[in-house]
Enzyme design. Structure first.
Site, PDB file in Angstrom:
ATOM      1  N   LYS A 188       7.028 -51.889   3.710  1.00 20.72           N
ATOM      2  CA  LYS A 188       5.984 -52.481   2.882  1.00 20.72           C
ATOM      3  C   LYS A 188       4.673 -51.805   3.233  1.00 20.72           C
ATOM      4  O   LYS A 188       4.078 -52.050   4.278  1.00 20.72           O
ATOM      5  CB  LYS A 188       5.843 -53.992   3.087  1.00 20.72           C
ATOM      6  CG  LYS A 188       4.993 -54.621   1.968  1.00 20.72           C
ATOM      7  CD  LYS A 188       4.281 -55.880   2.396  1.00 20.72           C
ATOM      8  CE  LYS A 188       2.993 -55.637   3.113  1.00 20.72           C
ATOM      9  NZ  LYS A 188       1.910 -55.023   2.279  1.00 20.72           N
ATOM     10  N   GLY A 241      -1.355 -53.046  12.309  1.00 15.09           N
ATOM     11  CA  GLY A 241      -2.418 -53.705  11.567  1.00 15.09           C
ATOM     12  C   GLY A 241      -3.263 -54.550  12.499  1.00 15.09           C
ATOM     13  O   GLY A 241      -3.328 -54.301  13.707  1.00 15.09           O
ATOM     14  N   SER A 242      -3.877 -55.566  11.956  1.00 15.78           N
ATOM     15  CA  SER A 242      -4.805 -56.382  12.735  1.00 15.78           C
ATOM     16  C   SER A 242      -4.067 -57.336  13.670  1.00 15.78           C
ATOM     17  O   SER A 242      -2.918 -57.722  13.415  1.00 15.78           O
ATOM     18  CB  SER A 242      -5.707 -57.189  11.801  1.00 15.78           C
ATOM     19  OG  SER A 242      -4.977 -58.235  11.181  1.00 15.78           O
ATOM     20  N   THR A 243      -4.752 -57.724  14.729  1.00 19.79           N
ATOM     21  CA  THR A 243      -4.178 -58.675  15.679  1.00 19.79           C
ATOM     22  C   THR A 243      -3.921 -60.017  15.004  1.00 19.79           C
ATOM     23  O   THR A 243      -2.905 -60.675  15.264  1.00 19.79           O
ATOM     24  CB  THR A 243      -5.119 -58.842  16.873  1.00 19.79           C
ATOM     25  OG1 THR A 243      -5.259 -57.576  17.535  1.00 19.79           O
ATOM     26  CG2 THR A 243      -4.585 -59.850  17.872  1.00 19.79           C
ATOM     27  N   GLY A 246      -0.768 -59.714  13.093  1.00 12.43           N
ATOM     28  CA  GLY A 246       0.342 -59.575  14.035  1.00 12.43           C
ATOM     29  C   GLY A 246       0.844 -60.914  14.533  1.00 12.43           C
ATOM     30  O   GLY A 246       2.057 -61.109  14.729  1.00 12.43           O
ATOM     31  N   GLU A 264       1.659 -52.897  16.795  1.00 20.49           N
ATOM     32  CA  GLU A 264       0.560 -52.005  17.182  1.00 20.49           C
ATOM     33  C   GLU A 264      -0.662 -52.541  16.473  1.00 20.49           C
ATOM     34  O   GLU A 264      -0.781 -52.450  15.258  1.00 20.49           O
ATOM     35  CB  GLU A 264       0.876 -50.560  16.793  1.00 20.49           C
ATOM     36  CG  GLU A 264      -0.056 -49.545  17.444  1.00 20.49           C
ATOM     37  CD  GLU A 264      -1.255 -49.201  16.580  1.00 20.49           C
ATOM     38  OE1 GLU A 264      -2.360 -49.737  16.864  1.00 20.49           O
ATOM     39  OE2 GLU A 264      -1.105 -48.414  15.644  1.00 20.49           O
ATOM     40  N   CYS A 299      -7.807 -47.783  14.737  1.00 18.36           N
ATOM     41  CA  CYS A 299      -7.698 -48.753  15.821  1.00 18.36           C
ATOM     42  C   CYS A 299      -8.077 -48.141  17.162  1.00 18.36           C
ATOM     43  O   CYS A 299      -8.464 -48.855  18.084  1.00 18.36           O
ATOM     44  CB  CYS A 299      -6.288 -49.348  15.864  1.00 18.36           C
ATOM     45  SG  CYS A 299      -4.979 -48.120  15.766  1.00 18.36           S
ATOM     46  N   GLU A 398     -13.499 -55.915  16.627  1.00 16.90           N
ATOM     47  CA  GLU A 398     -13.168 -54.659  15.964  1.00 16.90           C
ATOM     48  C   GLU A 398     -13.860 -54.610  14.604  1.00 16.90           C
ATOM     49  O   GLU A 398     -13.637 -55.453  13.740  1.00 16.90           O
ATOM     50  CB  GLU A 398     -11.655 -54.528  15.782  1.00 16.90           C
ATOM     51  CG  GLU A 398     -11.250 -53.184  15.204  1.00 16.90           C
ATOM     52  CD  GLU A 398      -9.742 -53.019  15.115  1.00 16.90           C
ATOM     53  OE1 GLU A 398      -9.258 -51.905  15.372  1.00 16.90           O
ATOM     54  OE2 GLU A 398      -9.061 -54.001  14.774  1.00 16.90           O
TER      55      GLU A 398
END
Length: 494
Positions: A188, A241-243, A246, A264, A299, A398
């Site tokens: 995706k 992607g973003s935390t 995640g 990641e 990142c 971030e």
């Protein structure tokens, strides 16, 4: 390729962009669609099939068949490797169109898309193609009346969810090792950058990948991503992607089949410059390149410049000078050094960080404002702040844009403490001429990668991933195969 502005713009007009899902080797238009808009000029690029749970079901079923009864996991590893190498060859042939698609989708300068993103993708498929038949099982020494075998077997169906900032590089880091291991994949891509991923998947089919081994479902995270994360037919989920997102995938795994989830995630990477850096001009130039490369949408971007007080103003002024001279412009112009941010929503988010930093008392040295608005594109001037409070949001959160925070320090212990004062742990940089300092600080930094006297360097032989809330597991290198394989012990009584 004739690398001129006119040549790239002419070629852009001839691109055929297919936004259909790719499931079981065939295009599927689906029902609903969404529009992919180019951040270059705000114009629509293509209508893309908007995937839902039913589309994910079809893709996972195809991947399940391909894994359970299809030829791919049963091929000799050397045969799988030859297909992956053929993918690399075909990507090389279509390199210009793939680079152009990436540049139009997410605003990356065409030179970077062609020279860096596509080079990385080609190298990734070639490297894992060459590695596929070089993995070995083990037979531990046991009692004389027994034989023990430890085999590494493909994990099954892999769901891969990748972002828009490096849409092909990061897809390749997931797809290539999973395929080399014998898995099947449902990818995706980001809803901002699905077109390049679809093109890559079609190329893989031309290279000899059997139907169902690589499927692509478009759609957004809350619908298509969620359906993939919750699907009981997915054995492994790999996400970049973003935390915040995640965390959702960990919950999806807990609420479904406890699939393994490899993450990641974000970063707030420190870049430490000591007075004994081998070359302060090179250190400052690299600091500027690192935060403004790819519009700061990385990142690993060295968004916190930690510089010793004795050289802080000298280094900061060099970075500011470079930021002011950087050529921001049309991604299709080969002379552009920094392109467009990935859409209006993202530009507004980055500007929100800028305004919050000003409100918190940070000093804006340059940038911080939109530019080239008349083009319809989403461009931001390279931005540098100093007098940044280490506890402020700018120093901790971030931003994912071309915004640098400069934080001075007085001694090495303070530098390490500042560097580690973040929830993230993806990467870090250090500039010093002292070998002992390099080793001691590298060990003290809580980061998955530490660059010494350089930044963003390496190759496919080394793993990439983070500590703390930057995730788990590793992409790149032979270590990536650990994510897509299972260990099996067979004990034979003789």
């Amino acid at each position: 390729m004739d690398a001129t502005y006119d040549a790239w713009t002419r070629r852009a007009g001839t691109l055929r962009l297919d936004g259909s899902h790719l499931i079981d080797g065939s295009a599927h238009a689906g029902g609903r669609t969404f529009t992919v808009v180019s951040p270059r000029d705000g114009r629509p690029l293509a209508e893309v099939a908007d995937g839902g749970a039913a589309d994910v079901d079809r893709a996972v079923a195809a991947a399940r068949r391909a894994f359970d009864v299809g030829p791919w996991p049963r091929l000799a590893p050397a045969e799988r490797g030859r297909v992956l190498t053929r993918v690399a060859d075909l990507v090389e042939e279509r390199r210009a169109d793939l680079a152009l698609t990436v540049s139009l989708e997410m605003g990356k300068p065409i030179t970077d898309a062609f020279d860096i993103e596509l080079r990385a993708l080609i190298a990734t498929f070639r490297w894992y193609g060459q590695l596929a038949d070089k993995l070995t099982d083990t037979s531990p020494h046991t009692a004389p009346d027994a034989l023990a075998l430890v085999t590494r077997e493909p994990a099954g169906v892999v769901g891969a969810v990748v972002p828009w900032n490096f849409p092909l590089t990061l897809a390749g880091w997931k797809i290539a090792p999973a395929l080399a291991a014998g898995c099947s994949v449902v990818l995706k891509p980001s809803e901002r950058s699905p077109l390049s991923a679809l093109h890559l998947a079609r190329i893989a089919g031309e290279a000899g990948l059997p139907p169902g081994v690589l499927n692509v479902v478009n759609g957004d995270g809350p619908v298509a991503g969620r359906a993939l994360g919750l699907h009981p037919g997915v054995d492994v989920l790999a996400f970049t992607g973003s935390t915040a997102v995640g965390r959702h995938y960990l919950r999806y795994a807990a609420d479904s089949n406890l699939k393994r989830v490899w993450l990641e995630l974000g970063g707030k990477s420190p870049n430490i410059i000591l007075p004994d850096a081998p070359d302060l001009e090179t250190a400052a130039a690299t600091a500027a390149w690192g935060i403004f490369f790819n519009q700061g949408e990385m990142c690993t971007a060295p968004s916190r410049l930690l510089v010793h007080s004795s050289i802080a103003e000298r280094v900061t002024e060099a970075v500011v000078e470079r930021a002011r001279s950087l050529r921001v412009g049309d991604p299709l112009d080969p002379s552009t050094e920094m392109g467009a941010l990935a859409g209006e929503e993202h530009l507004d988010r980055v500007l929100g960080h800028v305004h919050a930093a000003l409100d918190a008392g940070a000093r804006l040295r340059t940038g911080g404002e939109r530019t080239l608005a008349e083009t319809g594109g989403t461009y931001l001037r390279p931005t540098v702040f100093d007098r940044v409070d280490p506890d402020s949001a700018l120093a901790r959160d971030e931003v994912f844009g071309p915004v640098l925070s400069v934080l001075p320090f007085d001694d090495l212990d303070e530098a390490v403490a500042l560097a580690n004062a973040t929830d993230y742990g993806l990467a870090a940089g250090l500039w010093t001429s002292d070998l002992s300092t390099a080793h001691r600080v590298a060990r003290a930094l809580r980061a998955g990668t530490v660059w010494v006297n350089c930044y963003e360097e390496g190759d496919l032989t080394v793993p990439f991933g983070g500590m703390k809330q930057s995730g788990n597991g590793r992409d790149k290198s032979a270590h990536a195969l650990e994510k897509y394989t299972e260990l099996k012990t067979t004990w034979i009584r003789l």
